[in-house]
Design a protein around this motif. Structure first.
Motif, short mmCIF file in Angstrom:
data_model
loop_
_atom_site.label_atom_id
_atom_site.label_comp_id
_atom_site.label_asym_id
_atom_site.label_seq_id
_atom_site.Cartn_x
_atom_site.Cartn_y
_atom_site.Cartn_z
N GLN A 63 0.83 -1.22 0.00
CA GLN A 63 0.00 0.00 0.00
C GLN A 63 0.86 1.27 0.00
O GLN A 63 0.46 2.30 -0.54
CB GLN A 63 -0.91 0.04 1.24
CG GLN A 63 -1.89 -1.12 1.38
CD GLN A 63 -2.91 -1.19 0.26
OE1 GLN A 63 -3.32 -0.18 -0.30
NE2 GLN A 63 -3.31 -2.40 -0.11
N ALA A 64 2.03 1.19 0.62
CA ALA A 64 2.92 2.37 0.69
C ALA A 64 3.80 2.47 -0.55
O ALA A 64 3.98 3.56 -1.11
CB ALA A 64 3.79 2.29 1.95
N LYS A 166 -2.98 9.43 -5.57
CA LYS A 166 -4.40 9.10 -5.37
C LYS A 166 -4.98 8.33 -6.55
O LYS A 166 -5.96 7.61 -6.40
CB LYS A 166 -5.21 10.38 -5.14
CG LYS A 166 -4.96 11.00 -3.77
CD LYS A 166 -5.90 12.16 -3.51
CE LYS A 166 -5.47 12.91 -2.24
NZ LYS A 166 -5.52 14.35 -2.40
N ARG A 167 -4.38 8.52 -7.73
CA ARG A 167 -4.89 7.82 -8.92
C ARG A 167 -4.45 6.36 -8.98
O ARG A 167 -4.97 5.59 -9.77
CB ARG A 167 -4.38 8.52 -10.19
CG ARG A 167 -5.07 9.82 -10.51
CD ARG A 167 -4.85 10.20 -11.97
NE ARG A 167 -3.43 10.33 -12.31
CZ ARG A 167 -2.76 11.48 -12.24
NH1 ARG A 167 -3.36 12.58 -11.87
NH2 ARG A 167 -1.49 11.52 -12.56
N VAL A 168 -3.43 5.99 -8.19
CA VAL A 168 -2.87 4.63 -8.28
C VAL A 168 -3.76 3.66 -7.50
O VAL A 168 -4.04 3.87 -6.33
CB VAL A 168 -1.42 4.60 -7.72
CG1 VAL A 168 -0.84 3.19 -7.81
CG2 VAL A 168 -0.52 5.58 -8.47
N LYS A 169 -4.15 2.60 -8.19
CA LYS A 169 -4.97 1.57 -7.53
C LYS A 169 -4.04 0.43 -7.10
O LYS A 169 -3.25 -0.07 -7.90
CB LYS A 169 -6.01 1.01 -8.51
CG LYS A 169 -6.99 2.07 -9.01
CD LYS A 169 -8.24 2.13 -8.15
CE LYS A 169 -9.18 3.23 -8.57
NZ LYS A 169 -8.72 4.60 -8.22
N VAL A 170 -4.16 0.03 -5.83
CA VAL A 170 -3.34 -1.09 -5.35
C VAL A 170 -4.24 -2.29 -5.17
O VAL A 170 -5.25 -2.23 -4.47
CB VAL A 170 -2.66 -0.74 -4.00
CG1 VAL A 170 -1.72 -1.85 -3.58
CG2 VAL A 170 -1.91 0.58 -4.11
N ALA A 171 -3.86 -3.40 -5.83
CA ALA A 171 -4.71 -4.61 -5.78
C ALA A 171 -4.66 -5.25 -4.40
O ALA A 171 -3.66 -5.20 -3.73
CB ALA A 171 -4.24 -5.60 -6.82
#
Ligand SMILES: [Fe+2]
Ligand SMILES: [Fe+2]
Length: 171
Positions: A63-64, A166-171
């Motif tokens: 997440q980081a 904020k635009r980055v999606k983490v699976a």
């Protein structure tokens, strides 16, 4: 940041208008705080002895790290690689390469069963990669940032960095 803008920002922060990570913060201060956070998580992972904690730490690292590296590529590496000197182009390209290696190792780590020799090996490799990468980035890339971008540009880079994350999606 000038003394006056530091005072203005501190005042706005106290008034609740800005969080400490917004407004007139230098991007290098934000990157420093995020490097410290990820390196602390990796250090804790290297000492952890339970599968449950290891799984939670890998998730926190993901997440980081994922938003940090993606936003850093967009807001820092791309402008550095576009500078005219060959040294800047090599430093930028090296950063992209190390991010790709860290990302592949993180994916591998995430797919392994915690508390196994394979998992511990992948955690060790990821920590070594990141420690090396952060050390070089803070030395070479940051020297390029300081040399080529003004205080105002670095504050704008910080705002762009927070938006890009904020635009980055983490699976
Ligand atoms: Fe970084
Ligand atoms: Fe990086």
């Amino acid at each position: 940041m000038s003394v006056r803008s530091s005072i203005e920002q501190a005042t706005k922060t106290m008034m609740g208008v800005l969080s400490p990570s917004e407004g007139q913060t230098d991007i290098l201060d934000t990157l420093q705080a995020e490097h410290d956070e990820v390196q602390d998580l990796l250090q804790r992972l290297s000492k952890s002895e339970t599968a449950r904690e290891q799984k939670s730490l890998v998730n926190q690292i993901k997440q980081a790290l994922v938003p940090h590296t993606k936003a850093e590529e967009e807001v820092v590496y791309t402008p550095i690689a576009a500078l005219s000197g060959e040294k800047a182009k090599i430093d930028g390209a090296e950063g992209f390469t190390e991010h790709a290696l860290a990302s592949a190792t993180l994916m591998q780590l995430d797919s392994l069963t915690p508390n196994t020799p394979e998992f511990k090996a992948a955690a060790k490799v990821l920590k070594e990669l990141i420690d090396h990468h952060v050390q070089e980035e803070e030395r070479n890339i940051w020297a390029q940032v300081k040399e080529n971008f003004s205080d105002e540009q670095r504050e704008q880079m910080n705002r762009d960095f927070l938006t890009a994350k904020k635009r980055v999606k983490v699976a």
